[in-house]
Write a protein that holds these residues in place. Structure first.
Motif, PDB file in Angstrom:
ATOM      1  N   LEU A 167      31.085  11.393   6.749  1.00  0.00           N
ATOM      2  CA  LEU A 167      29.971  10.481   6.606  1.00  0.00           C
ATOM      3  C   LEU A 167      29.831   9.210   7.156  1.00  0.00           C
ATOM      4  O   LEU A 167      30.917   8.569   7.297  1.00  0.00           O
ATOM      5  CB  LEU A 167      29.926  10.392   4.874  1.00  0.00           C
ATOM      6  CG  LEU A 167      28.587   9.693   4.442  1.00  0.00           C
ATOM      7  CD1 LEU A 167      27.372  10.080   4.621  1.00  0.00           C
ATOM      8  CD2 LEU A 167      28.841   9.355   2.866  1.00  0.00           C
ATOM      9  N   VAL A 168      28.665   8.819   7.704  1.00  0.00           N
ATOM     10  CA  VAL A 168      28.508   7.399   8.308  1.00  0.00           C
ATOM     11  C   VAL A 168      27.300   6.861   7.879  1.00  0.00           C
ATOM     12  O   VAL A 168      26.357   7.224   7.700  1.00  0.00           O
ATOM     13  CB  VAL A 168      28.453   7.793  10.151  1.00  0.00           C
ATOM     14  CG1 VAL A 168      28.069   6.334  10.407  1.00  0.00           C
ATOM     15  CG2 VAL A 168      29.429   8.556  10.673  1.00  0.00           C
ATOM     16  N   THR A 169      27.628   5.739   7.595  1.00  0.00           N
ATOM     17  CA  THR A 169      26.816   4.619   6.789  1.00  0.00           C
ATOM     18  C   THR A 169      26.789   3.323   7.289  1.00  0.00           C
ATOM     19  O   THR A 169      27.717   2.691   7.462  1.00  0.00           O
ATOM     20  CB  THR A 169      26.931   4.787   5.096  1.00  0.00           C
ATOM     21  OG1 THR A 169      28.278   4.391   5.020  1.00  0.00           O
ATOM     22  CG2 THR A 169      26.638   6.086   4.532  1.00  0.00           C
ATOM     23  N   GLY A 170      25.553   2.802   7.550  1.00  0.00           N
ATOM     24  CA  GLY A 170      25.285   1.356   7.917  1.00  0.00           C
ATOM     25  C   GLY A 170      24.311   0.812   7.022  1.00  0.00           C
ATOM     26  O   GLY A 170      23.195   0.368   7.525  1.00  0.00           O
ATOM     27  N   ILE A 171      24.503   0.894   5.611  1.00  0.00           N
ATOM     28  CA  ILE A 171      23.369   0.335   4.690  1.00  0.00           C
ATOM     29  C   ILE A 171      24.199  -0.441   3.568  1.00  0.00           C
ATOM     30  O   ILE A 171      25.222  -0.599   3.528  1.00  0.00           O
ATOM     31  CB  ILE A 171      22.913   1.739   3.941  1.00  0.00           C
ATOM     32  CG1 ILE A 171      23.963   2.415   3.268  1.00  0.00           C
ATOM     33  CG2 ILE A 171      22.119   2.392   5.019  1.00  0.00           C
ATOM     34  CD1 ILE A 171      22.962   3.307   2.376  1.00  0.00           C
ATOM     35  N   ALA A 172      23.414  -0.967   2.742  1.00  0.00           N
ATOM     36  CA  ALA A 172      23.668  -2.003   1.845  1.00  0.00           C
ATOM     37  C   ALA A 172      24.547  -1.310   0.629  1.00  0.00           C
ATOM     38  O   ALA A 172      25.401  -2.232   0.020  1.00  0.00           O
ATOM     39  CB  ALA A 172      22.569  -2.939   1.223  1.00  0.00           C
ATOM     40  N   ASN A 173      24.328  -0.115   0.385  1.00  0.00           N
ATOM     41  CA  ASN A 173      25.084   0.385  -0.588  1.00  0.00           C
ATOM     42  C   ASN A 173      25.784   1.865  -0.541  1.00  0.00           C
ATOM     43  O   ASN A 173      25.185   2.971  -0.747  1.00  0.00           O
ATOM     44  CB  ASN A 173      24.073   0.810  -1.935  1.00  0.00           C
ATOM     45  CG  ASN A 173      24.551   1.179  -3.144  1.00  0.00           C
ATOM     46  OD1 ASN A 173      26.044   1.294  -3.150  1.00  0.00           O
ATOM     47  ND2 ASN A 173      24.032   1.160  -4.070  1.00  0.00           N
ATOM     48  N   PRO A 174      26.788   1.774   0.408  1.00  0.00           N
ATOM     49  CA  PRO A 174      27.265   3.150   1.094  1.00  0.00           C
ATOM     50  C   PRO A 174      27.929   3.918  -0.122  1.00  0.00           C
ATOM     51  O   PRO A 174      27.974   5.074  -0.159  1.00  0.00           O
ATOM     52  CB  PRO A 174      28.482   2.570   1.971  1.00  0.00           C
ATOM     53  CG  PRO A 174      28.811   1.142   1.398  1.00  0.00           C
ATOM     54  CD  PRO A 174      27.564   0.619   0.916  1.00  0.00           C
ATOM     55  N   LYS A 175      28.465   3.262  -1.287  1.00  0.00           N
ATOM     56  CA  LYS A 175      28.836   4.190  -2.220  1.00  0.00           C
ATOM     57  C   LYS A 175      27.850   4.893  -3.035  1.00  0.00           C
ATOM     58  O   LYS A 175      28.276   6.066  -3.338  1.00  0.00           O
ATOM     59  CB  LYS A 175      29.563   3.129  -3.126  1.00  0.00           C
ATOM     60  CG  LYS A 175      30.906   2.629  -2.735  1.00  0.00           C
ATOM     61  CD  LYS A 175      31.578   1.786  -3.969  1.00  0.00           C
ATOM     62  CE  LYS A 175      33.074   1.128  -3.430  1.00  0.00           C
ATOM     63  NZ  LYS A 175      33.464   0.540  -4.521  1.00  0.00           N
ATOM     64  N   LYS A 176      26.743   4.458  -2.900  1.00  0.00           N
ATOM     65  CA  LYS A 176      25.657   5.451  -3.470  1.00  0.00           C
ATOM     66  C   LYS A 176      25.269   6.439  -2.835  1.00  0.00           C
ATOM     67  O   LYS A 176      25.064   7.763  -3.224  1.00  0.00           O
ATOM     68  CB  LYS A 176      24.464   4.561  -3.599  1.00  0.00           C
ATOM     69  CG  LYS A 176      23.176   5.303  -4.293  1.00  0.00           C
ATOM     70  CD  LYS A 176      23.504   5.874  -5.634  1.00  0.00           C
ATOM     71  CE  LYS A 176      22.632   7.082  -6.009  1.00  0.00           C
ATOM     72  NZ  LYS A 176      22.768   7.951  -6.999  1.00  0.00           N
TER      73      LYS A 176
END
Length: 356
Positions: free
Chosen positions: A255-264
């Protein structure tokens, strides 16, 4: 990962230093109240000739504003309205303002969230400009809209809105209530909520009945309609073939995330597929992925013998240029309970038709 650690440390330090930071928060909150009073009585605000809906929050990101703007686009098109979204375009650098977003724009030109909104509904128009009054007047002259949607607009009081939607996360009630910058993540003190017309609670899939107890205790004094919604996954979309996948056959993924709430996002994809990712790579919100970033992702995938790389639809706009055959975007949508959705639509349509 380092960014997530920094954010976690920031929240931790805010908790530890809250007593010391509280006087500064009071001063900051006073400044925001004075600012609000100024704009409430200013002759320099613009009242657009068409309905304007503001989608905003009182805290930092993570409440679901972008998916909710997508929901409003879908709803307005359902009623044959011609919507225009007015957004400042965080980190955007177009050659000229206002900038009408095109689906083939570079995210660096218009910003990732405006591009996502433009790509999600081809009939909708998205205009990027920090000066949203200028953008609105340009849109009236050039796009013939029926409706403005003001993205992240709760604190942007220079432009009059006919409906003020304020979104919350559960943490706004459980942890952060009325904790104003720098002691917490709230942009304004709770008195600002008097400007709202409707409160919208993103449940983050928590139990609604339990959450409602805290919400009622905090929001009932404001005497505004309260609605609950959740952001639900629909499918995984292959960015090369546009094939939709309801699952991955229990195959491992990164999983790759570049957002404010990665845990969600981690919680959402784990619940959707039934098992967590082998690895979760965190990048800062609005991160512009470069070749070295993707090479690092591919190296980790290769080391663990994993082919599937999953990202958010916002991050997909910046990752698809690498044309990896197994890059998947998690498609999501806003969902209400049926009776809540019908009541919300009725209030919204009545309010914007009256334009009071």
């Amino acid at each position: 990962m380092a960014w997530l650690i920094i954010m976690s440390d920031l929240i931790s330090w805010q908790k530890k230093l809250c007593p010391a930071l509280w006087p500064i928060s009071l001063l900051y909150g006073l400044g925001m109240r004075l600012r609000s009073t100024y704009w409430a009585h200013s002759t320099h605000t613009w009242n657009p000739p068409i309905p304007c809906i503001s989608v905003g929050n009182i805290s930092w990101g993570g409440t679901g504003k972008t998916p909710f703007c997508q929901y409003l686009l879908k709803l307005s098109l359902k009623y044959n309205l011609r919507p225009v979204i007015l957004t400042r375009g965080y980190k955007a650098s177009p050659p000229v303002y206002p900038h009408l977003v095109q689906v083939n724009d570079d995210p660096k030109t218009c910003g990732d969230e405006p591009l996502l909104l433009a790509a999600s509904h081809a009939q909708a128009k998205v205009v990027v400009d920090p000066n949203r009054t200028r953008a609105g007047k340009w849109a009236i002259a050039n796009l013939d809209p029926d409706l403005f949607i003001l993205d992240d607009g709760f604190q942007h009081q220079k432009l009059h809105r006919h409906l003020n939607l304020v979104l919350f996360s559960p943490n706004d009630f459980l942890i952060h209530w009325n904790k104003v910058i720098p002691a917490g993540p709230w942009r304004e003190p709770k008195t600002a909520l008097n400007r709202a017309d409707i409160f919208l609670i993103n449940t983050w899939n928590r139990d609604r009945q339990t959450l409602a107890t805290y919400v009622a205790r905090k929001l009932t004094p404001f005497n505004k309609p309260i609605f609950y919604f959740r952001i639900c996954p629909r499918a995984l979309i292959n960015l090369n073939t546009q094939t939709r996948h309801p699952h991955l056959n229990n195959e491992p993924y990164i999983l790759v995330t570049g957002i404010a709430n990665p845990k969600k996002v981690l919680s959402t994809i784990t619940h959707f597929l039934g098992y967590p990712p082998k690895n979760h790579l965190f990048f800062p919100d609005h991160h512009h992925f470069e070749k070295k970033d993707f090479e690092h992702i591919l190296q980790l995938a290769h080391n663990d013998k994993i082919k599937h790389i999953v990202c958010t639809t916002k991050d997909a706009l910046k990752l698809k240029k690498f044309t990896y055959p197994h890059l998947l975007a998690l498609e999501i949508e806003v969902q209400f309970d049926t009776e809540d959705e019908q009541r919300f639509e009725q209030i919204l349509l009545k309010k914007i038709s009256r334009q009071d």
